[in-house]
Design an enzyme around this catalytic site. Sequence first.
Site, PDB file in Angstrom:
ATOM      1  N   VAL A  63      -3.778  17.827 -11.512  1.00 20.60           N
ATOM      2  CA  VAL A  63      -2.633  18.498 -10.904  1.00 20.60           C
ATOM      3  C   VAL A  63      -1.649  17.481 -10.326  1.00 20.60           C
ATOM      4  CG1 VAL A  63      -1.894  20.118  -9.113  1.00 20.60           C
ATOM      5  CG2 VAL A  63      -3.957  20.592 -10.454  1.00 20.60           C
ATOM      6  N   SER A 112      -0.539  10.894 -16.858  1.00 22.88           N
ATOM      7  CA  SER A 112      -1.755  11.018 -17.654  1.00 22.88           C
ATOM      8  C   SER A 112      -1.682  12.278 -18.500  1.00 22.88           C
ATOM      9  CB  SER A 112      -2.981  11.094 -16.732  1.00 22.88           C
ATOM     10  OG  SER A 112      -4.139  11.455 -17.451  1.00 22.88           O
ATOM     11  N   TYR A 153      -6.834  15.395  -9.601  1.00 18.08           N
ATOM     12  CA  TYR A 153      -6.165  14.305 -10.313  1.00 18.08           C
ATOM     13  C   TYR A 153      -5.214  14.868 -11.368  1.00 18.08           C
ATOM     14  CZ  TYR A 153      -5.513  10.154 -13.219  1.00 18.08           C
ATOM     15  OH  TYR A 153      -4.962   9.109 -13.948  1.00 18.08           O
ATOM     16  N   ASN A 158       2.261   2.238 -10.951  1.00 19.67           N
ATOM     17  CA  ASN A 158       0.927   2.376 -11.514  1.00 19.67           C
ATOM     18  C   ASN A 158      -0.110   2.753 -10.464  1.00 19.67           C
ATOM     19  OD1 ASN A 158      -1.343   1.706 -13.524  1.00 19.67           O
ATOM     20  ND2 ASN A 158      -1.745   0.267 -11.858  1.00 19.67           N
ATOM     21  N   ASP A 217       0.884  -1.169   0.000  1.00 20.01           N
ATOM     22  CA  ASP A 217       0.000   0.000   0.000  1.00 20.01           C
ATOM     23  C   ASP A 217       0.915   1.211   0.000  1.00 20.01           C
ATOM     24  OD1 ASP A 217      -1.684   2.116   0.473  1.00 20.01           O
ATOM     25  OD2 ASP A 217      -2.676   1.221   2.222  1.00 20.01           O
ATOM     26  N   ILE A 218       0.974   1.933  -1.113  1.00 28.55           N
ATOM     27  CA  ILE A 218       1.949   3.021  -1.219  1.00 28.55           C
ATOM     28  C   ILE A 218       1.626   4.183  -0.284  1.00 28.55           C
ATOM     29  CG2 ILE A 218       2.471   2.377  -3.609  1.00 28.55           C
ATOM     30  CD1 ILE A 218       1.122   5.092  -4.430  1.00 28.55           C
ATOM     31  N   VAL A 221      -7.957   4.578 -21.135  1.00 28.58           N
ATOM     32  CA  VAL A 221      -8.126   3.124 -21.082  1.00 28.58           C
ATOM     33  C   VAL A 221      -9.441   2.761 -20.401  1.00 28.58           C
ATOM     34  CG1 VAL A 221      -7.098   0.966 -20.255  1.00 28.58           C
ATOM     35  CG2 VAL A 221      -5.625   2.832 -21.039  1.00 28.58           C
TER      36      VAL A 221
END
Length: 288
Positions: free
Chosen positions: A211, A158, A209, A112, A84-85, A244
């Site tokens: 930023v 992204s 998201y 990811n 869990d990052i 995606v």
Amino acid sequence: MTYNRVGVVTGANKGIGLAIVRQLALQYPKSPLNSGSFLIYLTARDRGRGEAALEDLRNDAQLKQAQALKSDSGQTEIQYHQLDITDQKSLETFAAHIKQMHGDGIDFIINNAGIAMNGFNAELAKITLGCNYYNTMEVCHTFVPLLKPQGRIVNLASMAGHLSKYSDDVRKRFLAAKTEGDISGIMKDFISAVEAGNEKEAGYPSAAYAVSKAGLIGASKALSRAEQEKGSKILVNACCPGYVNTDMTKGNGTKSPDEGAQTPVLLALADIKGATGEFWQNEKPIEW
């Protein structure tokens, strides 16, 4: 058991992350990195989901047909490990495992793991930047010493992080940034602007998201520069997988997860001629 090559994929129990693991196994035999046995760590926060994803891959018809996995006489083995990052202890535990099991270093990490939350306010912005920017860069710093001398870091960003969404002043700050601290300063100013309710007037989009991903691209460039300045040959790149069709895009994406996996897999396995500090899309560097 020792392995010739070792890679890590974070947030890999579904969507693009799972497709990346799958494509790594399929593409490794013909890649320039192929030098024998290959271990991929499929990491995810939830053990049940991670182990279920691993089981799906072991039963994957295309992987079986290609004889990609060791269980089918291939070169690749996939193992689940909890990560869990957003949990420092989880990161430290995984890093300790890597250090103990792979003392000569690993070949790459593909970051990811990330979140996209509904709504927009200061609290959600802090959580989003916390995971997608600060925690992801903490993973990078933790893994730099665990990489082989010519190892690679691939950060999933992204096109939402493209600088066309910012005022000229903010865009210039991003492009002039030399250090990760410079980028973090921009992130802090964004949060302050959101708290004050004037992020648009300050030159930012009302989208945490977006930023967070701009920050990740900028910080990836800064980390690449820092590695080069100390004589390191570690390659650090950010990429956009495209739009995606995953849970994150609520099923509206135009690319399949396997198609979205192509650029990050290329950055991990292909001969990219020493390219570092770039932002990639559709298997090539693009202007940020």
